[in-house]
Enzyme design. Sequence first.
Site, PDB file in Angstrom:
ATOM      1  N   ARG A 146      34.608  30.079  46.629  1.00  0.00           N
ATOM      2  CA  ARG A 146      33.836  31.560  45.646  1.00  0.00           C
ATOM      3  C   ARG A 146      32.224  31.465  46.582  1.00  0.00           C
ATOM      4  NH1 ARG A 146      36.536  35.449  43.054  1.00  0.00           N
ATOM      5  NH2 ARG A 146      38.412  34.471  41.697  1.00  0.00           N
ATOM      6  N   GLY A 147      31.356  31.677  46.271  1.00  0.00           N
ATOM      7  CA  GLY A 147      29.814  32.251  46.941  1.00  0.00           C
ATOM      8  C   GLY A 147      29.713  33.221  47.777  1.00  0.00           C
ATOM      9  N   CYS A 148      31.046  33.608  48.538  1.00  0.00           N
ATOM     10  CA  CYS A 148      30.347  34.666  49.470  1.00  0.00           C
ATOM     11  C   CYS A 148      31.072  35.890  49.290  1.00  0.00           C
ATOM     12  CB  CYS A 148      31.557  33.665  51.125  1.00  0.00           C
ATOM     13  SG  CYS A 148      30.967  34.920  52.492  1.00  0.00           S
ATOM     14  N   GLN A 149      30.149  36.526  50.698  1.00  0.00           N
ATOM     15  CA  GLN A 149      30.761  38.664  50.102  1.00  0.00           C
ATOM     16  C   GLN A 149      31.549  38.252  50.625  1.00  0.00           C
ATOM     17  OE1 GLN A 149      27.944  40.467  53.026  1.00  0.00           O
ATOM     18  NE2 GLN A 149      28.491  41.299  52.242  1.00  0.00           N
ATOM     19  N   SER A 150      32.786  38.070  51.119  1.00  0.00           N
ATOM     20  CA  SER A 150      34.298  37.189  51.803  1.00  0.00           C
ATOM     21  C   SER A 150      34.788  36.873  50.992  1.00  0.00           C
ATOM     22  CB  SER A 150      34.459  37.823  52.565  1.00  0.00           C
ATOM     23  OG  SER A 150      33.830  38.693  53.375  1.00  0.00           O
TER      24      SER A 150
END
Length: 242
Positions: A146-150
Site C-alpha cells: 500500500r501507499g500508491c495510487q494503484s
Amino acid sequence: MKKREIKKICLLYLQIIVFYSIMVSSMRRGKHHSKKKGELKIIKRANPFGKKKINRGSKSHSLLYLKNCELRNSGRRNTHLRDLFDHLSGGQPLRDSNIEEYHLTPKLRKTVQFFQALPNDPYRKSQEVILLGRKCPPMPEELKNRGCQSTVYVHPTVEDREGKKIIAWVGDSDGLLTKGIVYILVDGLSGYPPEQILRVNPNFITLTGISEFLTMSRINGYLNIMNKMKAFSTSIMQNGER
C-alpha cells in the site's frame, strides 16, 4: 469707334478672367480629390487586412506567452521534483547526470541508458514504461504493497549463492504506468545482494525522464516501493550478521 473697341476689350478681359477662375477652381478640386485617393491607398497598404491583422498579432503574442509560461512552469516542476525526491528518499540528494554517482546495478544502468537514448518525448517514454509493465507476471492479492495510487504487489525471495544472500523480486500492479515502474525496480534489483541494493540512490529515476510525467501520488508510490525493498534488504543483512 473707340467706345465699341473699349467694350470689346472689356468683354474679352472678363471672359479671360472668368475662364481663368473656372480653371483654377477645377484644378484645386482635382488636387483635393487626388489627395484623398492617395491617402486611402496609403491606408490600405499600411493595413490591408484591417482588424484581422491586429488579431493575428495578438494571437501570436498570446501563444508566445503561453509557451514561455509552460517553460517557466516546467522549470518550477523540475525544482519541486528535486526537492520532493530529496525529502522522501532519505536525504540522498540529486547529483550530476553522471550515472556512476547513483550506484546502480548493471540492470538498472541498462534501463537508464535505454531511456536516455529515447527522444525527449514524455508520451514516447510513457508508452515504453507501459510496454515494460507487460512483462510482469500476475501475483496474489495478499502480497500487495500500500501507499500508491494503484494496487501494487512486491514480493522478495532469498537465495544462497556461494555463501552470499541474493534477493530476487517479483511485482505487479493494476495501473499501467505503475506496473511499468514496478517492473523496472523488480528487474533492476533482482539477483543482487542486499548491500548492493541499499547503495542504489532512488533518485536515479530522474535520469530516465520518467519522473517528468508522473503524478505526485505515483512518485510517492515509487519511493514507497523502494523503501520497502531497502527495508527488506536491511533485515536480510541484519539477520545474516547475527
